[in-house]
Design an enzyme around this catalytic site. Sequence first.
Site, PDB file in Angstrom:
ATOM      1  N   GLY A 299      -4.266  -4.097  -4.338  1.00  0.00           N
ATOM      2  CA  GLY A 299      -5.269  -3.112  -4.718  1.00  0.00           C
ATOM      3  C   GLY A 299      -4.540  -1.840  -5.089  1.00  0.00           C
ATOM      4  N   HIS A 300      -4.476  -1.549  -6.366  1.00  0.00           N
ATOM      5  CA  HIS A 300      -3.767  -0.351  -6.805  1.00  0.00           C
ATOM      6  C   HIS A 300      -4.776   0.726  -7.207  1.00  0.00           C
ATOM      7  CE1 HIS A 300       0.027  -2.921  -7.753  1.00  0.00           C
ATOM      8  NE2 HIS A 300      -0.155  -2.712  -6.475  1.00  0.00           N
TER       9      HIS A 300
ATOM     10  N   ASP B 116       0.807  -1.228   0.000  1.00  0.00           N
ATOM     11  CA  ASP B 116       0.000   0.000   0.000  1.00  0.00           C
ATOM     12  C   ASP B 116       0.835   1.270   0.000  1.00  0.00           C
ATOM     13  OD1 ASP B 116      -2.270  -1.701   0.297  1.00  0.00           O
ATOM     14  OD2 ASP B 116      -1.896  -1.757   2.445  1.00  0.00           O
TER      15      ASP B 116
ATOM     16  N   GLN C  65       2.091  -5.938  -3.262  1.00  0.00           N
ATOM     17  CA  GLN C  65       2.416  -6.037  -1.831  1.00  0.00           C
ATOM     18  C   GLN C  65       3.732  -5.290  -1.541  1.00  0.00           C
ATOM     19  OE1 GLN C  65       1.384  -9.393  -3.339  1.00  0.00           O
ATOM     20  NE2 GLN C  65      -0.561  -8.414  -2.990  1.00  0.00           N
TER      21      GLN C  65
ATOM     22  N   LYS D 237       2.172   2.190  -5.101  1.00  0.00           N
ATOM     23  CA  LYS D 237       2.851   1.661  -6.299  1.00  0.00           C
ATOM     24  C   LYS D 237       2.054   1.932  -7.563  1.00  0.00           C
ATOM     25  CE  LYS D 237       3.051  -2.444  -4.523  1.00  0.00           C
ATOM     26  NZ  LYS D 237       2.813  -2.175  -3.110  1.00  0.00           N
TER      27      LYS D 237
HETATM   28  P1  IMP Z   1      -2.644 -12.727   1.710  1.00  0.00           P
HETATM   29  O1  IMP Z   1      -1.722 -12.161   0.696  1.00  0.00           O
HETATM   30  O2  IMP Z   1      -4.096 -12.484   1.413  1.00  0.00           O
HETATM   31  O3  IMP Z   1      -2.347 -14.172   1.993  1.00  0.00           O
HETATM   32  O4  IMP Z   1      -2.364 -11.962   3.094  1.00  0.00           O
HETATM   33  C1  IMP Z   1      -1.151 -12.116   3.820  1.00  0.00           C
HETATM   34  C2  IMP Z   1      -0.723 -10.795   4.453  1.00  0.00           C
HETATM   35  O5  IMP Z   1      -0.354  -9.886   3.436  1.00  0.00           O
HETATM   36  C3  IMP Z   1      -1.818 -10.103   5.263  1.00  0.00           C
HETATM   37  O6  IMP Z   1      -1.215  -9.411   6.335  1.00  0.00           O
HETATM   38  C4  IMP Z   1      -2.394  -9.095   4.274  1.00  0.00           C
HETATM   39  O7  IMP Z   1      -2.993  -8.005   4.921  1.00  0.00           O
HETATM   40  C5  IMP Z   1      -1.131  -8.688   3.544  1.00  0.00           C
HETATM   41  N1  IMP Z   1      -1.389  -8.204   2.192  1.00  0.00           N
HETATM   42  C6  IMP Z   1      -1.682  -8.930   1.104  1.00  0.00           C
HETATM   43  N2  IMP Z   1      -1.817  -8.144   0.028  1.00  0.00           N
HETATM   44  C7  IMP Z   1      -1.590  -6.895   0.440  1.00  0.00           C
HETATM   45  C8  IMP Z   1      -1.541  -5.632  -0.236  1.00  0.00           C
HETATM   46  O8  IMP Z   1      -1.712  -5.503  -1.446  1.00  0.00           O
HETATM   47  N3  IMP Z   1      -1.275  -4.548   0.548  1.00  0.00           N
HETATM   48  C9  IMP Z   1      -1.022  -4.662   1.879  1.00  0.00           C
HETATM   49  N4  IMP Z   1      -1.028  -5.815   2.539  1.00  0.00           N
HETATM   50  C10 IMP Z   1      -1.312  -6.923   1.824  1.00  0.00           C
END
Ligand code: IMP
Length: 430
Positions: A40-41, A13, A225, A16
């Site tokens: 989520g961009h 977040d 991420q 990017k």
């Molecule tokens: P997952 O990717 O859904 O398995 O989540 C694993 C961890 O990564 C959790 O703490 C999510 O909140 C975090 N996470 C996954 N995608 C994002 C992102 O795009 N932005 C911020 N945190 C993310």
Amino acid sequence: MANVIIVGAQWGDEGKGKVVDIYTEHAQQVVRFQGGNNAGHTLVVGDEKTVLHLIPSGILHEGKRCIIGNGVVLDPKIFLEEIDGLKKKGYLKDDGQLLVDGAVNLIMPYHRAIDIAREHKAGGKKIGTTGRGIGPTYEDKVGRRGIRFADLLKPETFARKLKDVLPEKNFYLENFLGEKPLSESAILDEYLAYAERLRGYLGNASIEVNLAIKAGDNVLFEGAQGSLLDVDHGTYPYVTSSSTIAGGACTGVGVGPGLIDAVIGITKAYVTRVGEGPFPTELHDEMGEQIRKTGSEFGATTGRPRRTGWLDIVALREAVRTNGLTGLALTKMDVLNELDTIKVCTAYRYKDQLIENFPADLDILRDCTPVYEEVPGWQQDINYVKEYEQLPAKAIDYVEKIESWTGCPVVLVSVGPRRDETMVRKNPFA
Ligand code: IMP
């Protein structure tokens, strides 16, 4: 000619999407290499806001080739919804703009069900995932039980693979997680219907990208991420399931590391995190709330309020090293406009030791307390500043301090969500 990787330098977040959108002007191809619709961009063009979870942000630029590399996991339902949403807004006029590699692993309904049920069962020990089935899909990929994008386009292969894998998933769902089993025929019907609409997007990302590079095109690799969520180098197990660092671009597309010219890490002027896991500079007070409100720090994917805290140089230095960052893009600097003093963590204290490297051991990290330096705030609106040199002296000082603490140049400063609220100091494509 230049090939540039963009990664998040924190816990995701970082903004990017906006930086990729700006750099896309200089690239002919934009390539995603890991993650899925957990990302989520948010992009703002004029006054119109578009949130993309899966399709590379470059799609908003006509004629730019957008490629989903093998390292990505794809939920076909979300992918098609995103395509429809883009077309409705007048984007993606030519379907040839978008390509999905055949080796992309599919997020299946049982992956989502397992992800959600596991988190529920874990209670206080949950990871705080996005519930999109990301972890279970990567598990199956590495466990060689995954179903790939190319399989979906061959109905018999897809049906056979589903038949092979579903009994195990249903057994686990029913007997361990206490959930209802999923119907094979329902999944088959749903997914084969998607297949018809997806056929035209199949391609080979490695061939396409390498051909473009040979032809002298500029390629932009769009990470999702952040580095501290990397499955190897992040705050494991509170991480996502893919290689979010720059090296992931090579394995997640099929390009050699020698072809990469620059790696830009995106960092906010402070830190946020969603989900569970250690966060040494987290603020639990009114200042944290103020940053959350001013920065609209609510998840673009799940809507969850983000945890907020001061900029953490120890963590940022980790990102500089693991990614080999050649530049930092500093975003959301305007969120700090009103503050009279800004704190920055430049080291951790662990027991009676001063630590300057981000600890790999979570038990140590949890017991670290930040050592702060205080920097005077600029206390004026910087959203309208167009040239870096016109920033207030105290804002420039903040940027330069970040450069000296991390040893990495700040090549872009962003002071608002819009394209024109950006100061490019050095263009990595130039
Ligand atoms: P997952 O990717 O859904 O398995 O989540 C694993 C961890 O990564 C959790 O703490 C999510 O909140 C975090 N996470 C996954 N995608 C994002 C992102 O795009 N932005 C911020 N945190 C993310």
